[in-house]
Design a protein around this motif. Structure first.
Motif, short mmCIF file in Angstrom:
data_model
loop_
_atom_site.label_atom_id
_atom_site.label_comp_id
_atom_site.label_asym_id
_atom_site.label_seq_id
_atom_site.Cartn_x
_atom_site.Cartn_y
_atom_site.Cartn_z
N SER A 6 0.84 -1.20 0.00
CA SER A 6 0.00 0.00 0.00
C SER A 6 0.88 1.25 0.00
CB SER A 6 -0.88 -0.01 1.24
OG SER A 6 -1.80 1.05 1.23
N GLY A 7 0.58 2.16 -0.92
CA GLY A 7 1.28 3.44 -1.01
C GLY A 7 0.38 4.44 -1.71
N SER A 8 0.63 5.69 -1.51
CA SER A 8 -0.22 6.75 -2.06
C SER A 8 -0.24 6.73 -3.58
CB SER A 8 0.28 8.11 -1.57
OG SER A 8 -0.51 9.13 -2.11
N ILE A 9 -1.44 6.79 -4.13
CA ILE A 9 -1.60 6.92 -5.58
C ILE A 9 -2.19 8.29 -5.88
CG2 ILE A 9 -2.79 6.06 -7.63
CD1 ILE A 9 -2.46 3.23 -6.50
N ARG A 10 -3.41 8.52 -5.48
CA ARG A 10 -4.04 9.82 -5.76
C ARG A 10 -3.54 10.92 -4.84
NH1 ARG A 10 -10.32 8.30 -7.21
NH2 ARG A 10 -9.83 7.06 -9.06
N GLY A 11 -3.00 10.56 -3.71
CA GLY A 11 -2.46 11.55 -2.77
C GLY A 11 -1.14 12.13 -3.22
N GLY A 12 -0.55 11.55 -4.25
CA GLY A 12 0.72 12.04 -4.78
C GLY A 12 1.58 10.91 -5.28
N ARG A 13 2.15 11.06 -6.46
CA ARG A 13 2.97 10.02 -7.08
C ARG A 13 4.46 10.30 -6.95
NH1 ARG A 13 1.68 5.73 -6.79
NH2 ARG A 13 2.77 4.99 -8.60
N GLN A 14 4.84 11.27 -6.11
CA GLN A 14 6.25 11.61 -5.98
C GLN A 14 7.08 10.45 -5.46
OE1 GLN A 14 3.74 13.12 -4.31
NE2 GLN A 14 4.25 13.34 -2.16
N ASP A 15 6.47 9.44 -4.84
CA ASP A 15 7.21 8.31 -4.29
C ASP A 15 7.11 7.05 -5.14
OD1 ASP A 15 8.24 9.71 -2.12
OD2 ASP A 15 6.53 9.23 -0.83
N ALA A 16 6.59 7.15 -6.35
CA ALA A 16 6.41 5.96 -7.20
C ALA A 16 7.71 5.19 -7.40
CB ALA A 16 5.81 6.35 -8.55
#
Length: 134
Positions: A6-16
């Motif tokens: 689980s990781g942020s998708i719509r909250g921000g993709r800066q960590d993709a």
């Protein structure tokens, strides 16, 4: 072992890119059901209800949830809460940051194991520790 990342998708993709690196390490320990979270190109073809249905199916199948919670996300928090309710093992990783703190609801829960890290290598080492303890 089936693993829900689980990781942020719509909250921000800066960590993709970071998610992709963590997922590559996690894949050494089982099947990552949500490998797409590490992709820089997320498809938006599915409706919100289909995404929810699909993600809940994967979460129900999973043995464990590993979350990267540095970037706040309603969806990640929801997934973590559902995993706890389903009595899944839950581990969260977050980067040390001077002006940010991880949610007390995540960090303070006795059902969630949280780990701070500074570098990708440190996070990968924590992932090894998590799976060696499972």
């Amino acid at each position: 072992m089936k693993i829900y990342f689980s990781g942020s998708i719509r909250g921000g993709r800066q960590d993709a890119k970071l998610y992709k690196q963590l997922i590559e390490e996690i894949k050494n320990y089982g099947d990552v059901l949500t490998e797409h979270v590490g992709s820089s190109d997320i498809s938006h073809e599915l409706s919100d209800s289909k995404i929810h249905e699909q993600d809940m199916k994967w979460l129900n199948e999973a043995d464990i949830l590993i979350g990267e919670v540095t970037t706040p996300s309603h969806g990640v928090g929801y997934e973590i809460g559902r995993a706890v309710a389903l009595d899944k093992k839950v581990f969260c990783l977050y980067r040390r940051q001077n002006n940010k703190s991880v949610s007390a609801m995540i960090n303070g829960s006795p059902s969630i194991n949280c780990y701070k890290y500074s570098t990708v290598k440190e996070a990968q080492s924590l992932i090894k520790q998590i799976f060696n303890g499972c």
